[in-house]
Design a protein around this motif. Sequence first.
Motif, PDB file in Angstrom:
ATOM      1  N   THR A 300       0.832  -1.205   0.000  1.00 42.61           N
ATOM      2  CA  THR A 300       0.000   0.000   0.000  1.00 42.61           C
ATOM      3  C   THR A 300       0.869   1.259   0.000  1.00 42.61           C
ATOM      4  O   THR A 300       0.605   2.214  -0.745  1.00 42.61           O
ATOM      5  CB  THR A 300      -0.923   0.009   1.227  1.00 42.61           C
ATOM      6  N   LEU A 301       1.915   1.241   0.821  1.00 36.14           N
ATOM      7  CA  LEU A 301       2.818   2.388   0.851  1.00 36.14           C
ATOM      8  C   LEU A 301       3.553   2.543  -0.482  1.00 36.14           C
ATOM      9  O   LEU A 301       3.750   3.664  -0.964  1.00 36.14           O
ATOM     10  CB  LEU A 301       3.824   2.238   1.993  1.00 36.14           C
ATOM     11  N   ALA A 302       3.963   1.431  -1.083  1.00 38.65           N
ATOM     12  CA  ALA A 302       4.648   1.494  -2.374  1.00 38.65           C
ATOM     13  C   ALA A 302       3.731   2.068  -3.447  1.00 38.65           C
ATOM     14  O   ALA A 302       4.170   2.846  -4.317  1.00 38.65           O
ATOM     15  CB  ALA A 302       5.133   0.110  -2.770  1.00 38.65           C
ATOM     16  N   HIS A 303       2.455   1.719  -3.413  1.00 36.96           N
ATOM     17  CA  HIS A 303       1.492   2.274  -4.370  1.00 36.96           C
ATOM     18  C   HIS A 303       1.348   3.782  -4.172  1.00 36.96           C
ATOM     19  O   HIS A 303       1.311   4.547  -5.159  1.00 36.96           O
ATOM     20  CB  HIS A 303       0.135   1.590  -4.194  1.00 36.96           C
ATOM     21  N   PHE A 304       1.294   4.238  -2.930  1.00 38.65           N
ATOM     22  CA  PHE A 304       1.172   5.668  -2.657  1.00 38.65           C
ATOM     23  C   PHE A 304       2.406   6.423  -3.142  1.00 38.65           C
ATOM     24  O   PHE A 304       2.297   7.508  -3.723  1.00 38.65           O
ATOM     25  CB  PHE A 304       0.964   5.886  -1.159  1.00 38.65           C
ATOM     26  N   VAL A 305       3.588   5.847  -2.922  1.00 32.70           N
ATOM     27  CA  VAL A 305       4.830   6.486  -3.355  1.00 32.70           C
ATOM     28  C   VAL A 305       4.883   6.580  -4.873  1.00 32.70           C
ATOM     29  O   VAL A 305       5.213   7.622  -5.445  1.00 32.70           O
ATOM     30  CB  VAL A 305       6.049   5.724  -2.799  1.00 32.70           C
ATOM     31  N   SER A 306       4.589   5.496  -5.561  1.00 37.13           N
ATOM     32  CA  SER A 306       4.675   5.504  -7.027  1.00 37.13           C
ATOM     33  C   SER A 306       3.659   6.453  -7.650  1.00 37.13           C
ATOM     34  O   SER A 306       3.893   7.006  -8.731  1.00 37.13           O
ATOM     35  CB  SER A 306       4.459   4.081  -7.559  1.00 37.13           C
TER      36      SER A 306
END
Length: 560
Positions: A300-306
């Motif tokens: 979820t955090l990786a999706h927000f960052v990207s």
Amino acid sequence: AGTERKGSRGRSDRATFSVVREAPRDPFLSVPASYPPPPAVTRDSVVTSSSYDKNKPHVKMGLSKAMRLAVRGVSSSTMTQMSLPALTTVSAKPSMMSALFGGSSGKTMPRMNEPVPGLAIPDPPVVPATAPHTIVTTLANGAKIASEDTAGASLAVGMYIASGSKNETGFTTGSSHLLERMAFKATMHRTTFRVTREAEVIGANLLASASREQMAYTVDCLKTNLPEAIELLADTVMNPKLHDHEVADVATALKLEMAELAANPANLLMEAVHAVAFEGGLGLPLVATGGALARLDGDTLAHFVSTNYTAPNVVLAASGCGHAELVALAEPLLAQLPAGSKDQSSTPSRYVGGDYRVATDSPVTNVVLAFEFVGGWRDTKASTAMTVLNTLMGGGGSFSAGGPGKGMYSKLYRNVLNKHGWAQNCTAFHSVFDDTGVVGISGVADGARAGDMIAVMAQEFGAVAAGKITDEELARAKAATVSSILMNLESKAIVAEDIGRQILTYGERKSPQEFIAQVNALTTADIAAVAKKALASKPTLCMVGDLTSAPRYEQLSALF
């Protein structure tokens, strides 16, 4: 002292001996540099008890062979000369101990008011003829690199990103807060331990902070470590590993902190102000809730960052380094950022105002009264007037007496805290964003006087809107604002932050002289106009504590 010698029949024969000294020794220097090596111990130099003559200048000593070898080694060492290269042979009077026990006083430093012979004094740093200015370079993918070459041995560099809690969705709520705690951990190329060790090696200070509109990752270190700082900063921001186990550990620790804050609702009163005042992105919580922390994981955090850490949303800002060197180091790294549109995922925000109250068993009442500030930071004239308005009203706690820096001469301090003993705190505040914001007054009063506190807040804000400001009050507020600007910009970390955040907001960095000129040009009418425009909006009222004497929201609205 003596040695033990055993004969063939196991009989022990003891023989005491004395070593003849050739010269006196300094008791504070084991062997002076000029002292010759000790003489070898021979049969002639060993005096047995049978041949001992008390009239001869013999000194009893019990040195073993190992001790004699150690003394001989020290006497021939040049360690003293090597460790004190700045010392030169200076004739000096023998010390008291040398006069008593003999020996040389050795090499000494000159007096404090005399220069050290042979010591090279470096030239003072050259003061630049002009003040440093900000240089901005925009890369092909939209990312910006900005710097200001301020003098000094240290530097501050940071990556500022137009991403915050307003960019979150129901699926990613709490990501900004959790990413702040996940900063400078494992990346695709480094473990968490390696990130920490590399920062320690260059003596860097690492910091990350999240807000509703922007994220900031900063590094402070010496100028000579700029390449290492840039590479470490870019790697941790652009290539976070976000291991599930690390996310879970940080989330667990954050849950405990949030549980402690939730135990006293007054700690989260400003969170409630934004939730009540705005609908849309700015109304979303910045502080992650327990439910959000239980749901968030590495993916979820990786999706927000990207989604949000795209090139147009990123500014690399530095203070204390040359721009050409900064671009040469950072451009190959920032060129890897994905292109995208700015603020592509933000939800539109709208000020609505409203009422929020939580009753507790506290004997006091915490109150926040706020209004809309239209235009936000991008309305530079209005935001400058709002800043001076905030300084003009000032305020503080009931124990903040002391000086102008504590707000003793501000309107809220003189008209509220000095006159009403039941008022424990009364402070002007503002929370401003790019296009909108809130301004108001926060306070703490005895529970039985909550209604009186709200009435006094409304009265003071209304007085400013009516133009009841003296020339002395305005001049003091303007001088305090200018002083605050200049003092803050003495810090390289604040200069770098100012560069990064201004470019994200305005697309450029406005000079301090421009803001100071705007402050000095303000009149009483400008300040009153900002306050009057704010009072025209629907009020936001938030209260926590003893609510037995708190007025209804309709009663508050009738005051304006």
